[in-house]
Design an enzyme around this catalytic site. Structure first.
Site, PDB file in Angstrom:
ATOM      1  N   GLU A  89      45.065  39.500  47.861  1.00  0.00           N
ATOM      2  CA  GLU A  89      46.267  38.462  47.995  1.00  0.00           C
ATOM      3  C   GLU A  89      46.723  37.928  46.591  1.00  0.00           C
ATOM      4  O   GLU A  89      46.124  38.110  45.701  1.00  0.00           O
ATOM      5  CB  GLU A  89      45.561  36.983  48.439  1.00  0.00           C
ATOM      6  CG  GLU A  89      45.145  37.287  49.880  1.00  0.00           C
ATOM      7  CD  GLU A  89      44.454  36.023  50.588  1.00  0.00           C
ATOM      8  OE1 GLU A  89      44.602  35.210  49.985  1.00  0.00           O
ATOM      9  OE2 GLU A  89      43.920  36.083  51.737  1.00  0.00           O
ATOM     10  N   CYS A 102      49.811  32.996  41.590  1.00  0.00           N
ATOM     11  CA  CYS A 102      48.330  33.031  41.673  1.00  0.00           C
ATOM     12  C   CYS A 102      47.795  34.407  41.959  1.00  0.00           C
ATOM     13  O   CYS A 102      47.973  34.966  43.006  1.00  0.00           O
ATOM     14  CB  CYS A 102      47.823  32.034  42.423  1.00  0.00           C
ATOM     15  SG  CYS A 102      45.974  31.908  42.534  1.00  0.00           S
ATOM     16  N   CYS A 109      34.640  38.099  46.454  1.00  0.00           N
ATOM     17  CA  CYS A 109      33.725  37.052  45.281  1.00  0.00           C
ATOM     18  C   CYS A 109      32.238  36.963  45.569  1.00  0.00           C
ATOM     19  O   CYS A 109      31.943  36.688  46.757  1.00  0.00           O
ATOM     20  CB  CYS A 109      34.643  35.855  45.316  1.00  0.00           C
ATOM     21  SG  CYS A 109      34.122  34.908  43.897  1.00  0.00           S
ATOM     22  N   CYS A 113      30.918  29.872  46.701  1.00  0.00           N
ATOM     23  CA  CYS A 113      31.072  28.382  46.767  1.00  0.00           C
ATOM     24  C   CYS A 113      31.316  28.275  48.089  1.00  0.00           C
ATOM     25  O   CYS A 113      32.112  28.969  48.840  1.00  0.00           O
ATOM     26  CB  CYS A 113      32.469  28.429  45.949  1.00  0.00           C
ATOM     27  SG  CYS A 113      32.437  28.548  44.196  1.00  0.00           S
ATOM     28  N   CYS A 116      35.026  27.891  50.012  1.00  0.00           N
ATOM     29  CA  CYS A 116      35.795  28.849  49.380  1.00  0.00           C
ATOM     30  C   CYS A 116      35.679  29.987  50.621  1.00  0.00           C
ATOM     31  O   CYS A 116      34.744  30.607  50.805  1.00  0.00           O
ATOM     32  CB  CYS A 116      35.593  29.264  48.159  1.00  0.00           C
ATOM     33  SG  CYS A 116      36.746  30.386  47.704  1.00  0.00           S
ATOM     34  N   GLY A 156      38.206  36.083  43.804  1.00  0.00           N
ATOM     35  CA  GLY A 156      37.536  36.625  42.582  1.00  0.00           C
ATOM     36  C   GLY A 156      37.062  35.520  41.568  1.00  0.00           C
ATOM     37  O   GLY A 156      37.811  34.635  41.801  1.00  0.00           O
ATOM     38  N   SER A 188      41.142  30.652  35.343  1.00  0.00           N
ATOM     39  CA  SER A 188      40.292  29.683  36.244  1.00  0.00           C
ATOM     40  C   SER A 188      38.773  30.164  36.400  1.00  0.00           C
ATOM     41  O   SER A 188      38.752  31.223  37.047  1.00  0.00           O
ATOM     42  CB  SER A 188      40.823  29.215  37.466  1.00  0.00           C
ATOM     43  OG  SER A 188      40.041  28.444  38.078  1.00  0.00           O
ATOM     44  N   CYS A 330      42.576  30.293  49.660  1.00  0.00           N
ATOM     45  CA  CYS A 330      42.178  31.466  48.871  1.00  0.00           C
ATOM     46  C   CYS A 330      41.333  32.387  49.763  1.00  0.00           C
ATOM     47  O   CYS A 330      40.337  32.119  49.952  1.00  0.00           O
ATOM     48  CB  CYS A 330      41.542  31.210  47.635  1.00  0.00           C
ATOM     49  SG  CYS A 330      41.432  32.577  46.723  1.00  0.00           S
TER      50      CYS A 330
END
Length: 340
Positions: A89, A102, A109, A113, A116, A156, A188, A330
């Protein structure tokens, strides 16, 4: 076959030297790719047919496939298909100061988290530098406008794909490449401490954002698995040393989760944790999804948290909300497509 978009200008120079061609040809290729936006070697009019044939034999110049696009007033969300069929994305956000994008850095990933969406589907592989570059090229082509700033904050963990990320940054920052200024590029990380030290030594004036999201080890370890490997105290030391080395201000990202990390006590803890550091806090209203239990903090709670930080002398902003009417979280668009 390697993508031409993976190559730094210096890589192209080395390639042309290796095949007994003039090094200046590298600048010509960069000009065709990033200024003229021509994506066929045979259409590059100042390149000989024999050289075009060599490039065709050695490099791919293919773009990604735009699988889906969602739009709202200020946001476009793109789902791209890679050459191997994997999906990633990218998100375009329109600001009064220009267009920001972004980008994703991995397929999936592994940071885990708990709030997320992108972490629900585990990492398949790292993205190559050229696969990240092409996210920008394709969105610029779609909107017929220039992208003025880039945030590596999509699917990621960028510092889990460090070498490709640094190559990507240097390609888009190159004046002969996409020519996005270093101070308009932000990386980030959830807090991979060894890479923060590496990043401090890169001698490039980009920005660093730390996804903190909790002010103490107990809470952060519950919502972010990375904290089990790299504790908050160690992370703060790394941030302090990064600032001392680079003289660059660091952004502290803090997603606001209802009843989890949004109390005034949490705000005071956060203020005490970062006191004296050259940082500012970016409070992020949470994008809720149907797969994850967390809820967005109320506007009242967010503003009370903001006010507490302000009273403690902390520089703080509240991120403008984008994409509330699309799959803005995300990894959400990719997950919905993969899980069909």
């Amino acid at each position: 076959m390697e993508s031409i978009f993976n190559l730094l200008l210096s890589d192209l120079v080395e390639y042309f030297i290796s095949i007994n061609e003039k090094p200046f040809k590298a600048k010509q290729i960069f000009d065709w790719l990033y200024k003229k936006r021509v994506y066929a070697f045979k259409e590059m009019s100042n390149i000989s047919k024999s050289l075009a044939d060599k490039l065709i034999a050695n490099f791919s110049i293919d773009m990604l496939i735009m699988k889906r696009k969602q739009t709202s007033k200020l946001t476009n969300k793109y789902l791209f298909e890679l050459e191997d069929g994997n999906l990633i994305e990218a998100v375009l956000m329109r600001h009064d100061y220009g267009n920001s994008i972004c980008v994703s850095s991995q397929v999936g990933c592994n940071m885990g988290c708990s709030f997320c969406e992108s972490g629900r589907l585990k990492k398949v592989r790292d993205l190559e530098a050229g696969e990240i570059v092409r996210q920008i090229l394709m969105i610029e082509e779609d909107i017929k406008e220039r992208i003025s700033s880039v945030v590596i904050m999509g699917i990621g963990e960028p510092f889990d794909n460090y070498d490709n990320i640094m190559k990507f940054i240097r390609i888009i920052n190159d004046p002969l490449g996409i020519a996005i200024g270093a101070r308009h590029i932000t990386v980030s990380t959830s807090g991979i401490i060894p890479r923060i030290y590496d990043y401090a030594n890169e001698e490039i004036q980009t920005n660093l954002a730390i996804s903190l999201h909790a002010p103490n080890n107990d809470l952060r370890s519950r919502i972010m698995q990375v904290n089990k490997a790299y504790k908050i105290e160690e992370l703060i030391i790394a941030i302090r040393e990064y600032i001392a080395k680079t003289n660059r201000r660091v952004t502290i990202e803090y997603v606001m989760l209802k009843g989890v990390n949004d109390s005034l006590r949490n705000a005071l803890e956060l203020a005490n944790l970062i006191e004296g550091l050259n940082v500012y806090v970016n409070l992020i209203p949470y994008n809720e999804t149907s797969h994850i239990k967390y809820k967005k903090s109320s506007n009242e709670a967010i503003m009370a948290f903001y006010d507490k930080l302000k009273k403690c002398g902390i520089n703080v902003t509240v991120r403008k909300e984008f994409g509330g009417k699309i799959d803005a979280a995300c990894g959400q668009l990719r997950a919905s497509e993969v899980e069909k």
